[in-house]
Motif scaffolding. Structure first.
Motif, PDB file in Angstrom:
ATOM      1  N   UNK A 257       0.632  -8.972  -4.530  1.00  0.00           N
ATOM      2  CA  UNK A 257       1.553  -8.220  -3.683  1.00  0.00           C
ATOM      3  C   UNK A 257       1.727  -6.782  -4.157  1.00  0.00           C
ATOM      4  N   UNK A 258       1.366  -6.544  -5.425  1.00  0.00           N
ATOM      5  CA  UNK A 258       1.644  -5.233  -6.006  1.00  0.00           C
ATOM      6  C   UNK A 258       0.964  -4.105  -5.228  1.00  0.00           C
ATOM      7  N   UNK A 259      -0.359  -4.226  -5.067  1.00  0.00           N
ATOM      8  CA  UNK A 259      -1.099  -3.149  -4.413  1.00  0.00           C
ATOM      9  C   UNK A 259      -0.608  -2.966  -2.981  1.00  0.00           C
ATOM     10  N   UNK A 260      -0.390  -4.079  -2.283  1.00  0.00           N
ATOM     11  CA  UNK A 260       0.085  -3.996  -0.894  1.00  0.00           C
ATOM     12  C   UNK A 260       1.444  -3.309  -0.809  1.00  0.00           C
ATOM     13  N   UNK A 261       2.334  -3.684  -1.713  1.00  0.00           N
ATOM     14  CA  UNK A 261       3.667  -3.082  -1.699  1.00  0.00           C
ATOM     15  C   UNK A 261       3.562  -1.579  -1.920  1.00  0.00           C
ATOM     16  N   UNK A 262       2.680  -1.192  -2.843  1.00  0.00           N
ATOM     17  CA  UNK A 262       2.508   0.236  -3.092  1.00  0.00           C
ATOM     18  C   UNK A 262       1.962   0.953  -1.871  1.00  0.00           C
ATOM     19  N   UNK A 263       1.019   0.311  -1.198  1.00  0.00           N
ATOM     20  CA  UNK A 263       0.435   0.936  -0.014  1.00  0.00           C
ATOM     21  C   UNK A 263       1.502   1.160   1.053  1.00  0.00           C
ATOM     22  N   UNK A 264       2.386   0.170   1.214  1.00  0.00           N
ATOM     23  CA  UNK A 264       3.460   0.294   2.199  1.00  0.00           C
ATOM     24  C   UNK A 264       4.346   1.486   1.872  1.00  0.00           C
ATOM     25  N   UNK A 265       4.752   1.562   0.613  1.00  0.00           N
ATOM     26  CA  UNK A 265       5.680   2.614   0.217  1.00  0.00           C
ATOM     27  C   UNK A 265       5.024   3.985   0.362  1.00  0.00           C
ATOM     28  N   UNK A 266       3.755   4.058  -0.025  1.00  0.00           N
ATOM     29  CA  UNK A 266       3.055   5.336   0.050  1.00  0.00           C
ATOM     30  C   UNK A 266       2.830   5.740   1.504  1.00  0.00           C
ATOM     31  N   UNK A 267       2.523   4.752   2.363  1.00  0.00           N
ATOM     32  CA  UNK A 267       2.292   5.067   3.772  1.00  0.00           C
ATOM     33  C   UNK A 267       3.579   5.541   4.445  1.00  0.00           C
ATOM     34  N   UNK A 268       4.641   4.794   4.223  1.00  0.00           N
ATOM     35  CA  UNK A 268       5.878   5.112   4.915  1.00  0.00           C
ATOM     36  C   UNK A 268       6.561   6.341   4.381  1.00  0.00           C
ATOM     37  N   UNK A 269       6.336   6.617   3.114  1.00  0.00           N
ATOM     38  CA  UNK A 269       7.072   7.704   2.509  1.00  0.00           C
ATOM     39  C   UNK A 269       8.419   7.189   2.062  1.00  0.00           C
ATOM     40  N   UNK A 270       8.976   7.819   1.044  1.00  0.00           N
ATOM     41  CA  UNK A 270      10.185   7.264   0.448  1.00  0.00           C
ATOM     42  C   UNK A 270      11.388   8.149   0.699  1.00  0.00           C
ATOM     43  N   UNK A 271      11.179   9.159   1.518  1.00  0.00           N
ATOM     44  CA  UNK A 271      12.268  10.084   1.789  1.00  0.00           C
ATOM     45  C   UNK A 271      13.410   9.351   2.486  1.00  0.00           C
ATOM     46  N   UNK A 272      13.043   8.628   3.519  1.00  0.00           N
ATOM     47  CA  UNK A 272      14.019   7.797   4.234  1.00  0.00           C
ATOM     48  C   UNK A 272      13.617   6.342   4.042  1.00  0.00           C
ATOM     49  N   UNK A 273      14.596   5.497   3.878  1.00  0.00           N
ATOM     50  CA  UNK A 273      14.313   4.092   3.637  1.00  0.00           C
ATOM     51  C   UNK A 273      13.609   3.454   4.831  1.00  0.00           C
ATOM     52  N   UNK A 274      13.882   4.009   6.015  1.00  0.00           N
ATOM     53  CA  UNK A 274      13.319   3.461   7.237  1.00  0.00           C
ATOM     54  C   UNK A 274      11.793   3.616   7.243  1.00  0.00           C
ATOM     55  N   UNK A 275      11.287   4.561   6.437  1.00  0.00           N
ATOM     56  CA  UNK A 275       9.842   4.743   6.302  1.00  0.00           C
ATOM     57  C   UNK A 275       9.153   3.470   5.853  1.00  0.00           C
ATOM     58  N   UNK A 276       9.846   2.686   5.031  1.00  0.00           N
ATOM     59  CA  UNK A 276       9.261   1.429   4.553  1.00  0.00           C
ATOM     60  C   UNK A 276       9.007   0.485   5.717  1.00  0.00           C
ATOM     61  N   UNK A 302     -10.595  -1.916   5.154  1.00  0.00           N
ATOM     62  CA  UNK A 302     -10.421  -0.770   6.057  1.00  0.00           C
ATOM     63  C   UNK A 302      -9.016  -0.190   5.916  1.00  0.00           C
ATOM     64  N   UNK A 303      -8.014  -1.084   5.867  1.00  0.00           N
ATOM     65  CA  UNK A 303      -6.640  -0.589   5.759  1.00  0.00           C
ATOM     66  C   UNK A 303      -6.442   0.160   4.447  1.00  0.00           C
ATOM     67  N   UNK A 304      -6.986  -0.386   3.347  1.00  0.00           N
ATOM     68  CA  UNK A 304      -6.842   0.284   2.054  1.00  0.00           C
ATOM     69  C   UNK A 304      -7.508   1.654   2.087  1.00  0.00           C
ATOM     70  N   UNK A 305      -8.710   1.700   2.690  1.00  0.00           N
ATOM     71  CA  UNK A 305      -9.424   2.975   2.773  1.00  0.00           C
ATOM     72  C   UNK A 305      -8.610   3.974   3.593  1.00  0.00           C
ATOM     73  N   UNK A 306      -8.031   3.482   4.689  1.00  0.00           N
ATOM     74  CA  UNK A 306      -7.219   4.370   5.529  1.00  0.00           C
ATOM     75  C   UNK A 306      -6.027   4.905   4.754  1.00  0.00           C
ATOM     76  N   UNK A 307      -5.434   4.039   3.918  1.00  0.00           N
ATOM     77  CA  UNK A 307      -4.281   4.492   3.139  1.00  0.00           C
ATOM     78  C   UNK A 307      -4.697   5.540   2.112  1.00  0.00           C
ATOM     79  N   UNK A 308      -5.885   5.345   1.517  1.00  0.00           N
ATOM     80  CA  UNK A 308      -6.375   6.340   0.550  1.00  0.00           C
ATOM     81  C   UNK A 308      -6.520   7.695   1.235  1.00  0.00           C
TER      82      UNK A 308
END
Lengths: 325, 394
Positions: A257-276, A302-308
């Protein structure tokens, strides 16, 4: 009474079952595609739950916590322990999972994280070390054997949204997936309330924005740090408790779950909690949709590559308001 | 006059260091005669891991880029070698008596995929061992270092790369052998001579020595000074007119190439390669060697890899919880010994060890090497501009 191994986890993990149906029917069928997207809701719930704790520790405190997966695992073990010792219902174990992991998180903050503020790479390494230690200790106590957690009987089965004339289900979603997303949204709501509507939350945000100024104005910053980190870990614990019956419980489960959780946080941005929420929705649903057309591993790649690519162009996340430097 | 010059010469040439290094090298050279077959194989493996750790130290210890993807570069080199050895199995050894490797037969492939077929030839395989990881790293480096992405995000990207490639290699069973990887490979033969384990040991010893010596030379040159300065204060270096991204891409690619070569040598020794070495866990292992050995010391990571490997070998017979010990060690090192175990060794002459030698032409060759490397980037940039212009025209 430790014979939970006999009880099979009733839900297949994430979208595998739906892919199978898609292949069986052949071609892109509208209903199975909708089913797949509904299954994606389950993934969204898992991602939201796992990402939420990280959004607190990383978004608010800027701590690179690579032991996040292990806190999820600890939550799952608390649930297992409660179930096997007191025959407790899964829903009832959630507060214990929260408290247990929050306690471990508090101890971690006091002993490790506190010494490393302002040194992100060192924090990253230390939390890796920590994750290995937590895994090792859990393995020592519970052995590496897979453990199974029983899900409550009243949320098994599927919610039928649409049926054929003969009564066979056409579009359905399992109650467990709905349960996961409900818990996830509830936790998001509670966190938002705590952060934006309570004096404590105001202090947390003040420390996040300007630590020195907050300190000058009389905020006990070290206490706030402790509480925030413990809360973030507690959320991970809740995630672990809810996820525990999806798959088996084992010491290395957190790594998944670690990598996935990080991808979520990085994608959404952490400025606003709603980004998650936005991040987990985007990743979960695109994963489900791509998995429908291709297959699960390829979708993940594909999703990981897109996040990168996303990190490259918008390291602050998609849903962050551009600030003036 | 000549005497004075002679004196100058002697003061800059580290005689003692060379004698010590020579003795250590000799000890390692005759080691296979002193220890058993098992130990020889183990030490060869650990020497390769040491070279891998040195390659990570170049980017992390000196340039400040923490990467969990070095296991990936290592494994890419390893797969190139494994394909070569697998394709050169004599047909009697091959289970199905056909040209095709067994795992491809199992997965229903009819003929060799075009991108694997050329690896049958030794020169191609050798090139692939170096170039596949290097080009992969170059593309990643070119993509991430020319942006505003900061240190921590780069580390997260390397985590994602490692995770994504592991998933990809496991899922593409027909081409990669899936979870099992490529097993039962042929014994490496050069010019018709089978390379025995002891010969392989010497090859590996020489390789690791060259990597260590080359890295020492590189980091003590002007280039190394720039890399260290990037680590210290990136913005200032860019204000001084250096193209920070180019330097980062250069060292990143070089380090990946070294890692790939180590991986290529690992396969004839290990006799198989699998996605285990792609996974984040192995990447972490490399990071741990460097952290425990001491960042930016080059010797430290090598020694840490050798020692930890030996201790692990014995510890695993006694206890199942070796990883727990490593985790505790890592925590202690990060919290209390930021310079790693090498930080405990007193520095005899910090000036001589750290500063580039006063020889004014010392950085020349590295600078040439760097110049030689930049046209590649130029070509990339031209291609990019060409693409953009092409897009605008339409």
């Amino acid at each position: 009474m430790l014979d939970f191994g006999l009880i099979q986890a009733h839900t297949l993990y994430l979208a595998q079952d739906a892919t199978a149906t898609a292949e069986a029917s052949g071609g892109i069928d509208f209903y199975s595609f909708v089913n797949q997207l509904l299954n994606g809701i389950g993934i969204v719930g898992v991602l939201l739950l796992t990402g939420l704790g990280l959004a607190i520790t990383f978004g608010v405190m800027r701590i690179i916590n690579l032991a996040h997966g292990e806190f999820i695992m600890l939550g799952a073990y608390v649930t297992f322990l409660m179930q096997s010792a007191f025959q407790m219902d899964l829903l009832l174990t959630i507060p214990f999972a929260f408290l247990g992991t929050a306690l471990v998180g508090a101890v971690t903050e006091l002993t490790v994280i506190r010494r490393l503020y302002g040194r992100p790479l060192e924090t990253l390494l230390a939390t890796w070390g920590l994750s290995i230690v937590i895994q090792g200790v859990v393995k020592l106590i519970f052995s590496a054997q897979l453990k199974y957690v029983k899900s409550p009987p009243y949320i098994s089965g599927n919610l039928l949204l649409m049926t054929r004339q003969d009564g066979t289900p056409l579009i359905s979603i399992s109650y467990y997936r709905l349960f996961i997303i409900a818990i996830a949204l509830l936790m998001l709501g509670i966190t938002l309330y705590l952060l934006y509507k309570t004096p404590l939350g105001r202090q947390v945000r003040a420390v996040a924005q300007n630590r020195d100024m907050a300190k000058c104005l009389g905020v006990n910053t070290s206490l706030i740090d402790l509480l925030t980190f413990a809360y973030g870990c507690g959320l991970a614990g809740i995630a672990g408790a809810v996820i525990s019956s999806l798959k088996s419980v084992s010491p290395p489960m957190g790594q998944d779950y670690l990598v996935d959780a990080w991808m979520v946080v990085v994608t959404g941005g952490v400025d606003k909690l709603i980004g998650v929420l936005a991040g987990s929705f985007l990743i979960g649903e695109s994963n489900a949709a791509i998995a429908y057309v291709l297959n699960d591993p390829v979708a993940r790649v594909i999703v990981l590559a897109a996040v990168i690519v996303l990190i490259r162009y918008r390291p602050e996340g998609l849903f962050t308001v551009q600030k003036r430097a | 006059m000549t005497q004075v010059l002679d004196g100058v010469q002697r003061s800059t040439f580290p005689v003692k260091l060379f004698i010590t290094a020579g003795i250590v090298f000799l000890i390692f050279f005759i080691l296979p005669f002193l220890v058993g077959v098992f130990q020889t194989a183990l030490i060869s493996k650990l020497l390769l891991f040491g070279a891998l750790a040195i390659s990570l130290d170049l980017v992390w210890g000196f340039t400040g880029i923490l990467s969990f993807a070095h296991g990936v570069f290592f494994t890419l080199g390893g797969y190139a070698m494994a394909y070569y050895l697998k394709l050169n199995l004599s047909s009697t050894n091959n289970n199905y008596g056909v040209e095709l490797p067994d795992f491809m037969v199992w997965n229903g492939l009819e003929q060799l995929p075009w991108f694997i077929a050329p690896l049958k030839f030794f020169p191609v395989a050798v090139l692939a061992i170096v170039l596949v990881p290097a080009v992969f790293a170059y593309i990643i480096g070119w993509f991430i270092f020319r942006s505003k992405v900061s240190g921590v995000y780069i580390t997260i990207i390397t985590l994602a790369i490692s995770s994504a490639l592991t998933t990809l290699f496991i899922s593409q069973q027909a081409y990669t052998g899936g979870t099992n990887g490529i097993t039962d490979v042929a014994i490496l033969t050069l010019l018709g001579i089978e390379i025995t384990d002891i010969n392989l040991y010497w090859v590996i010893l020489i390789f690791t020595t060259l990597v260590l010596a080359g890295s020492l030379w590189l980091t003590r040159s002007n280039l190394g000074l720039i890399l260290r300065s990037i680590n210290e204060n990136e913005r200032r270096i860019s204000y001084l007119g250096y193209d920070v991204a180019s330097f980062k891409i250069f060292i990143w690619t070089l380090s990946a190439a070294i890692a790939g070569m180590a991986g290529g040598l690992f396969v004839p020794l290990n006799r198989f390669i699998s996605p285990v070495y792609l996974a984040v866990a192995f990447g972490t292992q490399v990071v741990i060697w460097v952290a425990i050995g001491g960042r930016g010391t080059l010797f430290g990571p090598l020694i840490a890899a050798l020692l930890l490997g030996q201790v692990q070998n014995y510890a695993e017979r006694v206890t199942q919880d070796w990883q727990l010990i490593v985790g505790i060690l890592l925590l202690v090192v990060v919290l209390f010994l930021p310079k790693g175990l090498m930080g405990l060794v007193p520095r005899i002459n910090p000036n001589k060890l750290l500063m580039p030698s006063p020889n004014p032409s010392a950085g020349y060759v590295q600078a040439r090497l760097f110049d030689w490397f930049t046209p590649l980037q130029g070509a990339f940039r031209t291609a990019q501009e060409w693409l953009i212009r092409g897009k605008r025209r339409h």
